[in-house]
Design an enzyme around this catalytic site. Structure first.
Site, PDB file in Angstrom:
ATOM      1  N   CYS A 104      10.876 -10.401 -19.713  1.00 23.62           N
ATOM      2  CA  CYS A 104      10.480 -10.460 -21.127  1.00 23.62           C
ATOM      3  C   CYS A 104       9.015 -10.115 -21.344  1.00 23.62           C
ATOM      4  O   CYS A 104       8.244 -10.031 -20.409  1.00 23.62           O
ATOM      5  CB  CYS A 104      10.735 -11.849 -21.682  1.00 23.62           C
ATOM      6  SG  CYS A 104      12.370 -12.452 -21.308  1.00 23.62           S
TER       7      CYS A 104
ATOM      8  N   ARG B  14      10.084  -4.342 -21.556  1.00 19.46           N
ATOM      9  CA  ARG B  14      10.246  -5.507 -20.696  1.00 19.46           C
ATOM     10  C   ARG B  14      11.515  -6.284 -20.993  1.00 19.46           C
ATOM     11  O   ARG B  14      11.964  -7.092 -20.164  1.00 19.46           O
ATOM     12  CB  ARG B  14       9.061  -6.454 -20.865  1.00 19.46           C
ATOM     13  CG  ARG B  14       7.742  -5.855 -20.528  1.00 19.46           C
ATOM     14  CD  ARG B  14       6.642  -6.799 -20.940  1.00 19.46           C
ATOM     15  NE  ARG B  14       6.702  -8.025 -20.195  1.00 19.46           N
ATOM     16  CZ  ARG B  14       6.053  -8.236 -19.059  1.00 19.46           C
ATOM     17  NH1 ARG B  14       5.298  -7.294 -18.556  1.00 19.46           N
ATOM     18  NH2 ARG B  14       6.158  -9.377 -18.424  1.00 19.46           N
TER      19      ARG B  14
ATOM     20  N   TRP C 103      15.077 -10.206 -22.042  1.00 16.04           N
ATOM     21  CA  TRP C 103      16.101  -9.387 -21.373  1.00 16.04           C
ATOM     22  C   TRP C 103      16.829 -10.225 -20.341  1.00 16.04           C
ATOM     23  O   TRP C 103      16.215 -10.939 -19.571  1.00 16.04           O
ATOM     24  CB  TRP C 103      15.431  -8.207 -20.685  1.00 16.04           C
ATOM     25  CG  TRP C 103      16.356  -7.307 -19.936  1.00 16.04           C
ATOM     26  CD1 TRP C 103      17.117  -6.307 -20.460  1.00 16.04           C
ATOM     27  CD2 TRP C 103      16.616  -7.301 -18.524  1.00 16.04           C
ATOM     28  NE1 TRP C 103      17.825  -5.681 -19.469  1.00 16.04           N
ATOM     29  CE2 TRP C 103      17.545  -6.280 -18.269  1.00 16.04           C
ATOM     30  CE3 TRP C 103      16.164  -8.067 -17.461  1.00 16.04           C
ATOM     31  CZ2 TRP C 103      18.011  -5.991 -16.998  1.00 16.04           C
ATOM     32  CZ3 TRP C 103      16.633  -7.789 -16.180  1.00 16.04           C
ATOM     33  CH2 TRP C 103      17.546  -6.756 -15.965  1.00 16.04           C
TER      34      TRP C 103
ATOM     35  N   ASN D 281       7.377 -16.710 -20.145  1.00 16.70           N
ATOM     36  CA  ASN D 281       7.800 -15.677 -19.201  1.00 16.70           C
ATOM     37  C   ASN D 281       7.658 -16.274 -17.812  1.00 16.70           C
ATOM     38  O   ASN D 281       6.540 -16.464 -17.342  1.00 16.70           O
ATOM     39  CB  ASN D 281       6.860 -14.472 -19.395  1.00 16.70           C
ATOM     40  CG  ASN D 281       7.014 -13.422 -18.325  1.00 16.70           C
ATOM     41  OD1 ASN D 281       7.966 -13.442 -17.570  1.00 16.70           O
ATOM     42  ND2 ASN D 281       6.067 -12.512 -18.269  1.00 16.70           N
ATOM     43  N   GLY D 282       8.782 -16.623 -17.192  1.00 18.93           N
ATOM     44  CA  GLY D 282       8.694 -17.231 -15.861  1.00 18.93           C
ATOM     45  C   GLY D 282       9.912 -18.077 -15.553  1.00 18.93           C
ATOM     46  O   GLY D 282      10.884 -18.089 -16.316  1.00 18.93           O
TER      47      GLY D 282
ATOM     48  N   GLU E  78      14.407  10.662  -3.492  1.00 16.88           N
ATOM     49  CA  GLU E  78      13.807  10.305  -4.782  1.00 16.88           C
ATOM     50  C   GLU E  78      14.452  11.103  -5.928  1.00 16.88           C
ATOM     51  O   GLU E  78      14.698  10.558  -7.003  1.00 16.88           O
ATOM     52  CB  GLU E  78      12.290  10.536  -4.718  1.00 16.88           C
ATOM     53  CG  GLU E  78      11.525  10.308  -6.011  1.00 16.88           C
ATOM     54  CD  GLU E  78      11.620   8.896  -6.583  1.00 16.88           C
ATOM     55  OE1 GLU E  78      12.133   7.998  -5.905  1.00 16.88           O
ATOM     56  OE2 GLU E  78      11.204   8.713  -7.735  1.00 16.88           O
TER      57      GLU E  78
ATOM     58  N   LYS F 214      16.343   9.367  -9.070  1.00 17.09           N
ATOM     59  CA  LYS F 214      15.999   9.627 -10.470  1.00 17.09           C
ATOM     60  C   LYS F 214      17.264   9.929 -11.260  1.00 17.09           C
ATOM     61  O   LYS F 214      17.458   9.421 -12.347  1.00 17.09           O
ATOM     62  CB  LYS F 214      15.010  10.796 -10.618  1.00 17.09           C
ATOM     63  CG  LYS F 214      13.584  10.551 -10.217  1.00 17.09           C
ATOM     64  CD  LYS F 214      12.809   9.625 -11.128  1.00 17.09           C
ATOM     65  CE  LYS F 214      12.972   8.195 -10.782  1.00 17.09           C
ATOM     66  NZ  LYS F 214      12.145   7.517  -9.873  1.00 17.09           N
TER      67      LYS F 214
ATOM     68  N   GLU G 186      19.400   6.790 -11.756  1.00 14.96           N
ATOM     69  CA  GLU G 186      18.794   5.794 -12.649  1.00 14.96           C
ATOM     70  C   GLU G 186      18.937   6.153 -14.122  1.00 14.96           C
ATOM     71  O   GLU G 186      19.299   5.312 -14.922  1.00 14.96           O
ATOM     72  CB  GLU G 186      17.284   5.693 -12.369  1.00 14.96           C
ATOM     73  CG  GLU G 186      16.917   4.865 -11.193  1.00 14.96           C
ATOM     74  CD  GLU G 186      15.406   4.688 -11.112  1.00 14.96           C
ATOM     75  OE1 GLU G 186      14.698   5.698 -10.960  1.00 14.96           O
ATOM     76  OE2 GLU G 186      14.942   3.554 -11.198  1.00 14.96           O
TER      77      GLU G 186
ATOM     78  N   HIS H  26      27.224  16.470   9.287  1.00 12.40           N
ATOM     79  CA  HIS H  26      27.786  15.288   9.946  1.00 12.40           C
ATOM     80  C   HIS H  26      28.612  14.431   8.989  1.00 12.40           C
ATOM     81  O   HIS H  26      28.893  13.277   9.293  1.00 12.40           O
ATOM     82  CB  HIS H  26      26.663  14.456  10.571  1.00 12.40           C
ATOM     83  CG  HIS H  26      25.913  15.197  11.635  1.00 12.40           C
ATOM     84  ND1 HIS H  26      26.448  15.450  12.876  1.00 12.40           N
ATOM     85  CD2 HIS H  26      24.686  15.779  11.618  1.00 12.40           C
ATOM     86  CE1 HIS H  26      25.576  16.139  13.587  1.00 12.40           C
ATOM     87  NE2 HIS H  26      24.495  16.362  12.845  1.00 12.40           N
TER      88      HIS H  26
ATOM     89  N   LYS I 157      11.744  -2.707 -15.418  1.00  9.95           N
ATOM     90  CA  LYS I 157      10.598  -1.981 -14.876  1.00  9.95           C
ATOM     91  C   LYS I 157      10.077  -2.645 -13.606  1.00  9.95           C
ATOM     92  O   LYS I 157       9.715  -1.979 -12.654  1.00  9.95           O
ATOM     93  CB  LYS I 157       9.499  -1.893 -15.940  1.00  9.95           C
ATOM     94  CG  LYS I 157       8.293  -1.062 -15.519  1.00  9.95           C
ATOM     95  CD  LYS I 157       8.647   0.401 -15.351  1.00  9.95           C
ATOM     96  CE  LYS I 157       7.484   1.239 -14.873  1.00  9.95           C
ATOM     97  NZ  LYS I 157       7.937   2.484 -14.218  1.00  9.95           N
TER      98      LYS I 157
END
Ligand code: AGP
Length: 645
Positions: A38, A63, A110, A136-137, A517, A521, A524, A540, A640
């Protein structure tokens, strides 16, 4: 084309909220963990604050976007408005701007599953609606505290851990708000970034932090707290970074930082030279696209003033002595996701050029492996956010063995930079898109600089080789501009193949991590299945997947060792009808004869081809996701910063 020059000296973009509600505790018993990530913002001002809260939350939405809420403190009353949904939707129903107040709190939440209800949305209050809290925690001892408070007669109206804090403050309130907060927090175990308002203290805003991010903004006749700098950058660039177990007590004209133990602290006010614009989309359709296009300037910033007199020097945060670097006989990288791919590229560079054995570990695996470490091992953590729980845990594990630790990080003051002995900052600027782009290429730039430094110290390269390396990287920002100009060809590929369900990415050497990578991408942001392999591994197993509906992306820049072998792999795919998209070096005559599409990158040292080759793959993933109508900056199920292990 937009070309930003963002110069960063101080950055703080720590993105996370991990909250754990009652239902979450229940789920844990069944081995399911609910995660919340959040954002929070708070302001106390001489003027109305609703627009500032709305603007702050719109910048923090990356967030969390399950539910949002605000509290307006007006005429001695706390007016709380909240709802389930994205800020835009909830704002349509509530119209936050119509509410007035001189102090207020905002929160966006979230969670991965369950518990997304209006009641669980923040802010939360005590029994009498006189104290309002955003959080937040994770309050780890929340269950015990809840039982204790319930026995004393406190009534709870949500299932969150956050609400406990409001009641605990209420329980400790004997006239002085500041004392009540510190007394309450002395009982709390776990992580928190908190914003707190009191109906009976119309001029007061209190913030507190432990292991979750919270910064303080010093404005003109107003003061702020927030989860990150960009969310308040339109109002002030004067920032105080809170440390763990610190509280800030704000009125519109005063600020005081104290420990939870109420000892006064002297804090530096940092002047941030990011523009607020840099944290916004700047005319691009998505942050991801903007951040892809920012890579030339992000790399230029990362190199700035670090290449001097034919060598590399880092700022004082580097803190790892040259003698020690001379003595090490092993480097271990710990990282996750994209940062792990950067580490693999670092392995290639450092082993090849500085001749130090390197191992690359998934941070999540490393910490449980009882690693064998001695004083001659340097452990390097790579993280964009500096808040990834697995990477933090791996660093802490390494430190138990008394080894030196270095972090490569984008966020100044983040947890990882505080834990490690030395830091090299990537100067990518705020990265808002969940999919990492410019953070990755700046990590590669830092790893390249580190390789030069190590090679110099250990004398594995002669002066000319070092000079060539420096000249090579100096060319990269401009060369990236020309790679970005290939966007039309990349868009064409996306238009042709966006409906394909699978794809394979192949590369060798320093470009094998680029294949990984590129595939990550695509997965995602477009939710299309993709796999990266070392090109020679195709025969293989993965070759069985090739047919005329399979796009195969080859990262095939010219190099002396493997180029010809990769040409052979391209032939193998062609023979089986696969669709070939190739990244090749400018002037290559062979690849365009075989590939369906060739995207050219400029000539540079082979090691640097990775930094150039990833950019077309980022664009390809972006355009495919856009064609598919995906939520590119906030892909489903992703956050994130992953702040749970
Ligand atoms: C990148 O696109 C991903 N969102 C993810 O893999 C990320 O790189 C990973 O979670 C590590 O994050 P960090 O660099 O902030 O530690």
């Amino acid at each position: 084309m937009l070309y930003y020059s963002i110069h960063l000296t101080n950055i703080s973009k720590v993105h996370r909220k991990v909250g754990m509600a009652h239902w979450c505790t229940v789920f844990i018993k069944f081995n399911k963990v609910a995660i919340q990530v959040c954002g929070i913002v708070g302001v106390v001002s001489g003027k109305n604050i609703s627009e500032k809260l709305l603007n702050g939350l719109s910048n923090l939405e990356y967030r969390g976007y399950d539910s949002v809420g605000m509290c307006f403190l007006n005429n001695g009353q706390l007016n709380i408005k909240k709802g389930v949904g994205r800020l835009e939707e909830v704002n349509k129903r509530i119209n936050f701007l119509k509410f007035k107040g001189n102090a207020g709190l905002g929160h966006c939440r979230w969670s991965t599953h369950g518990g997304v209800t209006e009641k669980n949305a923040h802010p939360h209050t005590d029994c009498n609606n006189r104290i309002s809290v955003v959080h937040n925690g994770i309050i780890e001892n929340y269950s015990e505290l809840k039982d204790e408070l319930a026995k004393k007669g406190h009534k709870f109206s949500s299932q969150t851990d956050t609400e406990i804090i409001a009641h605990l403050i209420e329980d400790n309130l004997k006239g002085n708000a500041e004392e009540a907060v510190s007394a309450a927090l002395s009982r709390v175990e776990g992580s928190y970034a908190l914003g707190i308002l009191f109906a009976d203290e119309p001029e007061l805003l209190i913030g507190a932090k432990n292991e979750s991010p919270l910064i303080v903004g010093i404005g003109n006749n107003e003061n702020f707290i927030a989860s990150d700098v960009p969310s308040i950058l339109s109002y002030t660039n004067k920032i105080i970074y809170l440390e763990d177990k610190e509280m800030v007590v704000l009125t519109k004209n005063r600020h005081k930082v104290i420990g939870i133990d109420r000892k006064e602290k002297k804090k530096k006010i940092h002047a941030i030279n990011w523009s607020a614009e840099a944290a916004k989309k700047g005319g691009y359709k998505h942050f991801m696209l903007k951040e892809i296009y920012e890579q030339p300037s992000a790399i230029a910033d990362t190199l700035n003033e670090r290449l001097r007199n034919g060598s590399v020097s880092f700022e004082k945060e580097f803190r790892i002595p040259g003698d020690y670097l001379k003595s090490i006989n092993r480097i271990i990288f710990v990282a996750c996701g994209t940062s792990w791919h950067a580490a693999l590229t670092g392995e290639f560079m450092i082993e090849e050029l500085a001749r130090i054995p390197v191992e690359v570990e998934y941070a999540s695996e490393f910490r449980y492996r009882h690693p064998i470490l001695d004083k001659k091992t340097l452990v390097i953590a790579i993280s964009q956010s500096g808040e990834t729980a697995d990477t933090i845990a791996a660093l802490k594990e390494a430190k138990k063995y008394g080894v030196q630790t270095l972090s490569i990080c984008n966020v100044m003051g983040s947890s990882i930079t505080r834990i490690s002995d030395g830091v090299i900052y990537t100067r990518a600027g705020p990265e808002i898109g969940v999919a990492s782009t410019k953070a990755f290429t700046t990590q590669l730039a830092v790893l390249y600089l580190l390789t030069i430094l190590l090679s110099k110290i250990r004398k594995t390269l002669n002066e000319k080789q070092v000079r060539d390396m420096i000249n090579g990287i100096r060319k990269v920002p401009l060369q990236l501009q020309s790679v970005l100009e290939e966007d039309k060809e990349i868009l064409k590929c996306a238009e042709l193949y966006y409906s394909k369900l699978n794809s394979i990415y192949l590369g060798r050497g320093v470009n094998f991590p680029i294949a990984l990578e590129g595939a990550l991408k695509l997965k995602e942001v477009s939710y299309v299945h993709a796999e990266g392999y070392p090109a020679a591994e195709m025969k293989h197993g993965p070759i069985a997947l090739i047919d005329k509906s399979m796009p195969v992306v080859f990262i095939a820049p010219h190099d002396v060792y493997t180029y010809k072998k990769v040409l052979g792999n391209i032939e193998e795919v062609k023979a089986r009808g696969g669709i070939i998209i190739a990244i090749a070096t400018e002037g290559d005559k062979e690849i365009p004869k075989k590939a369906d599409h060739t995207i050219f990158i400029p000539k540079n040292l082979y090691t640097l081809s990775s930094m150039l080759a990833i950019v077309p793959l980022q664009l390809l993933a972006y355009h495919i996701a856009d064609k598919l109508g995906r939520d590119i900056d906030k892909p489903r199920n992703l956050a994130k910063s992953v702040v749970v292990e």
